[in-house]
Write a protein that holds these residues in place. Structure first.
Motif, PDB file in Angstrom:
ATOM      1  N   ASN A 220      -8.393   1.964  -3.949  1.00  9.95           N
ATOM      2  CA  ASN A 220      -8.563   3.253  -3.261  1.00  9.95           C
ATOM      3  C   ASN A 220      -8.696   4.435  -4.227  1.00  9.95           C
TER       4      ASN A 220
ATOM      5  N   TRP B 282       0.805  -1.226   0.000  1.00  7.13           N
ATOM      6  CA  TRP B 282       0.000   0.000   0.000  1.00  7.13           C
ATOM      7  C   TRP B 282       0.833   1.270   0.000  1.00  7.13           C
TER       8      TRP B 282
ATOM      9  N   GLU C 285      -1.830   1.189  -6.709  1.00 10.77           N
ATOM     10  CA  GLU C 285      -2.129   1.873  -5.455  1.00 10.77           C
ATOM     11  C   GLU C 285      -2.288   3.369  -5.703  1.00 10.77           C
TER      12      GLU C 285
END
Length: 240
Positions: A202, A136, A164
């Motif tokens: 995300n 991440w 990411e």
């Protein structure tokens, strides 16, 4: 609030041999832990008529007590075979196949060190989609996707490169959100390296769109661009 009562009441099932945050992860070497997660899968399969189920081994990949990863690989493989059987059974009951996806570390040798064996599982035919990605802290521009493609040859698994939302360019550099040109560069490398597609993690519409693209319509265009090597060839890209 993110922790269940089961986690709070069973500290004896946490990983051993480590200090700090990840010493409190569940140890999949414990039968009770495997039974607990199997029950969550069963409940999810029963509750939802789904097209597919993803097992995320990146949040978090710390599955065994320190030094038990090698022995844990066989344990996890046996557990995963049980999960595959549950998925197939529910698919028959639903009248349609339910696909199984894995999200795993971006490099084969890192998977081995964590006790994960996605190549072996793929060769057994236990899942249909593999997402490889850094954990991440930073998007990764040089994932060994050609090696993954070679290792997965003949399995029929769909290979996706995970992007990411953060960038950490090196020691001493600040960690920050990526800009669209960097996302385009990483996506181009993923698709050019032989992956079947790009997987976004995300990339939330309300948050990321406002900060990176500035408006909703531009965000939507960005998503379409990220999925097409032809479109990526027409936009400015940054390769970090």
């Amino acid at each position: 609030p993110l922790h269940s009562n089961f986690w709070r009441e069973h500290s004896e099932l946490w990983r051993q041999g480590r200090e700090g945050y990840f010493s409190r992860s569940f140890d999949y070497g414990q039968p009770a832990v495997r039974a607990y997660y199997r029950s969550l899968v069963e409940e999810t399969l029963e509750r939802y008529d789904m097209a597919g189920l993803e097992l995320d081994f990146l949040r978090e990949p710390f599955l065994f007590s320190q030094g038990q990863e090698e022995a844990g690989m066989a344990i996890l493989t046996e557990w995963l075979g049980e999960i595959r059987a549950l998925v197939e059974k529910r698919g028959r009951q639903r009248g349609h196949a339910i696909k199984l996806a894995m999200r795993c570390p971006s490099r084969p040798e890192v998977n081995t060190r964590f006790g994960l064996d996605p190549v072996g599982w793929a060769k057994r035919g236990w899942f249909e989609v593999l997402v490889v990605s850094p954990r991440w802290t930073s998007i990764e521009f040089d994932m060994p996707l050609p090696e993954w493609r070679r290792l997965l040859a003949g399995t029929g698994v769909t290979l996706l490169g995970g992007l990411e939302i953060m960038l950490y360019a090196g020691s001493g550099a600040p960690q920050r959100r990526i800009i669209p040109e960097e996302a385009f560069g990483a996506a181009a490398q993923v698709l050019h390296s032989g992956a079947d597609g790009v997987y976004l993690f995300n990339y939330f519409q309300d948050d990321f769109a406002q900060q990176a693209w500035g408006q909703h319509a531009a965000y939507q265009r960005g998503l379409r661009t990220l999925g097409s090597l032809d479109e990526l060839g027409r936009v400015a890209r940054t390769h970090v």
